[in-house]
Motif scaffolding. Structure first.
Motif, PDB file in Angstrom:
ATOM      1  N   GLY A   1       0.815  -1.210   0.000  1.00 62.29           N
ATOM      2  CA  GLY A   1       0.000   0.000   0.000  1.00 62.29           C
ATOM      3  C   GLY A   1       0.845   1.254   0.000  1.00 62.29           C
ATOM      4  O   GLY A   1       0.579   2.210  -0.746  1.00 62.29           O
ATOM      5  N   TYR A   2       1.881   1.281   0.822  1.00 58.92           N
ATOM      6  CA  TYR A   2       2.722   2.477   0.920  1.00 58.92           C
ATOM      7  C   TYR A   2       3.679   2.621  -0.264  1.00 58.92           C
ATOM      8  O   TYR A   2       3.995   3.743  -0.667  1.00 58.92           O
ATOM      9  N   THR A   3       4.136   1.519  -0.838  1.00 61.52           N
ATOM     10  CA  THR A   3       4.986   1.643  -2.022  1.00 61.52           C
ATOM     11  C   THR A   3       4.156   2.075  -3.231  1.00 61.52           C
ATOM     12  O   THR A   3       4.623   2.864  -4.060  1.00 61.52           O
ATOM     13  N   TRP A   4       2.916   1.586  -3.332  1.00 60.92           N
ATOM     14  CA  TRP A   4       2.034   2.078  -4.397  1.00 60.92           C
ATOM     15  C   TRP A   4       1.718   3.554  -4.201  1.00 60.92           C
ATOM     16  O   TRP A   4       1.636   4.313  -5.169  1.00 60.92           O
ATOM     17  N   MET A   5       1.546   3.951  -2.938  1.00 50.87           N
ATOM     18  CA  MET A   5       1.302   5.365  -2.656  1.00 50.87           C
ATOM     19  C   MET A   5       2.422   6.218  -3.225  1.00 50.87           C
ATOM     20  O   MET A   5       2.183   7.225  -3.899  1.00 50.87           O
ATOM     21  N   GLN A   6       3.675   5.809  -2.963  1.00 45.10           N
ATOM     22  CA  GLN A   6       4.798   6.603  -3.443  1.00 45.10           C
ATOM     23  C   GLN A   6       4.945   6.534  -4.956  1.00 45.10           C
ATOM     24  O   GLN A   6       5.299   7.517  -5.604  1.00 45.10           O
ATOM     25  N   THR A   7       4.654   5.371  -5.562  1.00 49.41           N
ATOM     26  CA  THR A   7       4.775   5.260  -7.016  1.00 49.41           C
ATOM     27  C   THR A   7       3.779   6.171  -7.729  1.00 49.41           C
ATOM     28  O   THR A   7       4.136   6.914  -8.650  1.00 49.41           O
ATOM     29  N   ILE A   8       2.520   6.118  -7.309  1.00 49.74           N
ATOM     30  CA  ILE A   8       1.496   6.968  -7.938  1.00 49.74           C
ATOM     31  C   ILE A   8       1.770   8.433  -7.621  1.00 49.74           C
ATOM     32  O   ILE A   8       1.761   9.298  -8.519  1.00 49.74           O
ATOM     33  N   SER A   9       2.029   8.733  -6.352  1.00 52.27           N
ATOM     34  CA  SER A   9       2.302  10.110  -5.961  1.00 52.27           C
ATOM     35  C   SER A   9       3.555  10.638  -6.647  1.00 52.27           C
ATOM     36  O   SER A   9       3.592  11.775  -7.124  1.00 52.27           O
ATOM     37  N   GLY A  10       4.589   9.802  -6.707  1.00 49.06           N
ATOM     38  CA  GLY A  10       5.832  10.210  -7.355  1.00 49.06           C
ATOM     39  C   GLY A  10       5.670  10.472  -8.829  1.00 49.06           C
ATOM     40  O   GLY A  10       6.292  11.385  -9.388  1.00 49.06           O
ATOM     41  N   THR A  11       4.829   9.659  -9.484  1.00 49.02           N
ATOM     42  CA  THR A  11       4.577   9.860 -10.917  1.00 49.02           C
ATOM     43  C   THR A  11       3.935  11.212 -11.169  1.00 49.02           C
ATOM     44  O   THR A  11       4.328  11.950 -12.085  1.00 49.02           O
ATOM     45  N   PHE A  12       2.959  11.565 -10.346  1.00 45.94           N
ATOM     46  CA  PHE A  12       2.343  12.878 -10.492  1.00 45.94           C
ATOM     47  C   PHE A  12       3.299  13.991 -10.077  1.00 45.94           C
ATOM     48  O   PHE A  12       3.239  15.103 -10.610  1.00 45.94           O
ATOM     49  N   GLY A  13       4.184  13.688  -9.126  1.00 44.93           N
ATOM     50  CA  GLY A  13       5.203  14.663  -8.762  1.00 44.93           C
ATOM     51  C   GLY A  13       6.118  14.969  -9.939  1.00 44.93           C
ATOM     52  O   GLY A  13       6.506  16.122 -10.161  1.00 44.93           O
ATOM     53  N   VAL A  14       6.455  13.930 -10.703  1.00 45.02           N
ATOM     54  CA  VAL A  14       7.250  14.126 -11.922  1.00 45.02           C
ATOM     55  C   VAL A  14       6.496  15.014 -12.900  1.00 45.02           C
ATOM     56  O   VAL A  14       7.071  15.913 -13.529  1.00 45.02           O
ATOM     57  N   LEU A  15       5.190  14.762 -13.028  1.00 47.88           N
ATOM     58  CA  LEU A  15       4.369  15.595 -13.909  1.00 47.88           C
ATOM     59  C   LEU A  15       4.451  17.060 -13.487  1.00 47.88           C
ATOM     60  O   LEU A  15       4.532  17.961 -14.341  1.00 47.88           O
ATOM     61  N   ALA A  16       4.456  17.300 -12.174  1.00 48.60           N
ATOM     62  CA  ALA A  16       4.552  18.674 -11.681  1.00 48.60           C
ATOM     63  C   ALA A  16       5.827  19.342 -12.174  1.00 48.60           C
ATOM     64  O   ALA A  16       5.812  20.481 -12.657  1.00 48.60           O
TER      65      ALA A  16
END
Length: 489
Positions: A153-168
């Motif tokens: 759950g927490y690694t998926w959180m970072q993967t999805i959040s990180g992907t959008f962070g890259v978009l930022a």
């Protein structure tokens, strides 16, 4: 309950990650644009920029703990965490909208100068993010079983959040930070509100596999102080620094910093030397929780120093301008792009690694050992920045290496920490865990900011980062990973 939640499918983990992603995107905008916009558009000095950044952690000290305690004990809108995610998401979006309009707001209110308004906006923005970050992380623990599934759950959180962070950072690099901010207003609203309505929370929570004894977890002021014992030095210095700034008192020496550092080391050693063999499972968990706080706090001293003062480092080391230089607008834009691309690469690596590398690695060698190796690599990369980071290309390469530690920092410690404590008090302990982030952030904003502002050579930024990450890696070596009997491979 949705079928994807019953079966804990990957689609559900992605959905579960979106509220935290909204707050992560808001934080990415803050990291990418706040120092830049305050330095260039509003012409604030570096120590004033540090003060604005300090406003957020001050909000976080109260926000995360209070919201955590409340969310553990309420049920509203069919959720324990849901109401706070919805409120925090809305406030965060509104404060992002205010960020590029601080001068307009100041003029409309008839206020001379924009520092006070900038602090108010930053304070409200970070309070909003903190209001939501605690519930968005706690809800993952609430709806996933301990062990492998929670780590997932927490690694998926970072993967999805990180992907959008890259978009930022892509938006900031390709267009500019103003486009990024206004796009973020829309995205934060959507991702914090819509997914939250489809996640079903359990009405009642059990203590967890390692907490099934009669030891009661208390939420009194005295008990909370005991839980955060390794952070007492950070807490004392934060109070001291805030008072000195409010009273406009300045000291040329660093006696207070040295004393607080000694206090921190003393209480960390006290925790490390505690014997847990004769303790109950809950008491062992609290000792483990304190060790996690100690190790994680030094990680954030170094990381926050980079976040806040990276712009000053690039300005001095890459472009050759000191703090008193008049910087042409086109050069300022170029400096902003170097910083933005740096954090883009940093977050791109952090987005890819958690699910693809860190989760499988944690299954094989354990979460704590995996995190230790990641933090150690970050300390080495900071040292490399100190000796070789004098051109944009080299900085980009080193930021990619730093992304390894960042990927782990914002994923694995949550899984490690949540396994140690009373599950029915997840909001409280998630808020206390956040103190190991915000108190070091205040140290970076005040004491370290003062030292960097006074230093002619801005390499001091990465000397501090390398040393504190090295200390953190050593402390993580001493954290014991509790075994969860329900865990399966």
């Amino acid at each position: 309950m949705l079928e994807i939640q019953k079966k804990l499918t990957n689609i559900f983990y992605a959905l579960l990650a979106l509220p935290a992603t909204a707050m992560g995107f808001a934080l990415s905008i803050q990291i990418s644009a706040l120092s830049w916009i305050l330095s260039t558009k509003y012409k604030l000095d570096i120590h004033d920029v540090g003060l604005v950044w300090a406003a957020g952690p001050i909000a976080g000290i109260l926000g995360q703990v209070i919201i955590g305690i409340i969310s553990d004990n309420v049920w509203f809108l069919n959720g324990r965490r849901r109401p706070f995610i919805l409120i925090g998401g809305f406030l965060a979006a509104m404060m992002l909208l205010a960020l590029p309009n601080i001068d307009v707001i100041s003029s409309a209110l008839g206020i001379d100068g924009i520092l006070g308004v900038a602090i108010a906006v930053a304070l409200t923005l970070d309070l909003a993010i903190n209001i939501s970050f605690n519930p968005t992380r706690s809800i993952i623990a609430d709806v996933t079983p301990e062990g492998v599934e929670r780590t997932k759950g927490y690694t998926w959180m970072q993967t999805i959040s990180g992907t959008f962070g890259v978009l930022a950072y892509v938006i900031g690099a390709v267009w500019n930070n103003y486009v990024l901010i206004y796009f973020g207003v829309f995205l934060v609203l959507v991702l914090s509100i819509v997914p939250t309505l489809f996640i079903e929370e359990p009405r009642y929570l059990s203590k967890g596999a390692n907490q099934q004894d009669k030891h009661e977890t208390k939420a009194s002021f005295g008990a909370i102080l005991g839980y955060i014992e390794p952070l007492w030095g950070f807490l004392i210095y934060s109070i001291y620094a805030i008072l000195m700034r409010v009273l406009n008192i300045h000291f040329e020496n660093y006696y207070a910093e040295i004393i607080c550092f000694v206090i921190t080391i003393v209480f960390i050693l006290k925790v490390l030397l505690q014997k847990s063999e004769t303790k109950s499972a809950a008491e062992k968990g609290l000792i483990g929780f304190k060790k996690v706080l100690a190790a994680h706090s030094f990680t954030w001293v170094g990381i926050q120093t980079m976040f806040v003062y990276m712009f000053a480092y690039v300005q001095y080391k890459v472009f050759g301008y000191d703090a008193n230089s008049v910087i042409p607008e086109d050069v300022s834009i170029q400096m902003g792009k170097v910083v933005t691309i740096s954090f883009l690469i940093f977050n791109a690596v952090a987005a890819v690694l958690p699910v693809l590398v860190l989760e499988p690695m944690a299954r094989k060698i354990g979460k704590v050992r995996t995190h230790f190796l990641s933090i150690a690599s970050m300390a080495i990369a900071y040292a490399a920045m100190l000796f070789f980071g004098f051109s944009p290309l080299v900085i980009y390469i080193i930021m990619a290496l730093l992304g390894i530690g960042w990927a782990s920092t914002i994923s694995l410690p949550f899984a490690i920490m949540s396994q140690q404590i009373d599950q029915t008090r997840m909001g409280l302990f998630m808020g206390l865990f956040n103190l190991s982030v915000v108190l070091p952030q205040l140290v970076a904003s005040f004491g370290i900011g003062q030292a960097i502002s006074a230093a002619q050579d801005k390499s001091l930024i990465f000397i501090i980062s390398a040393v504190t990450l090295s200390i953190s890696a050593i402390l993580w070596m001493l954290v014991k990973e509790e075994k969860v009997h329900t865990e399966t491979n």
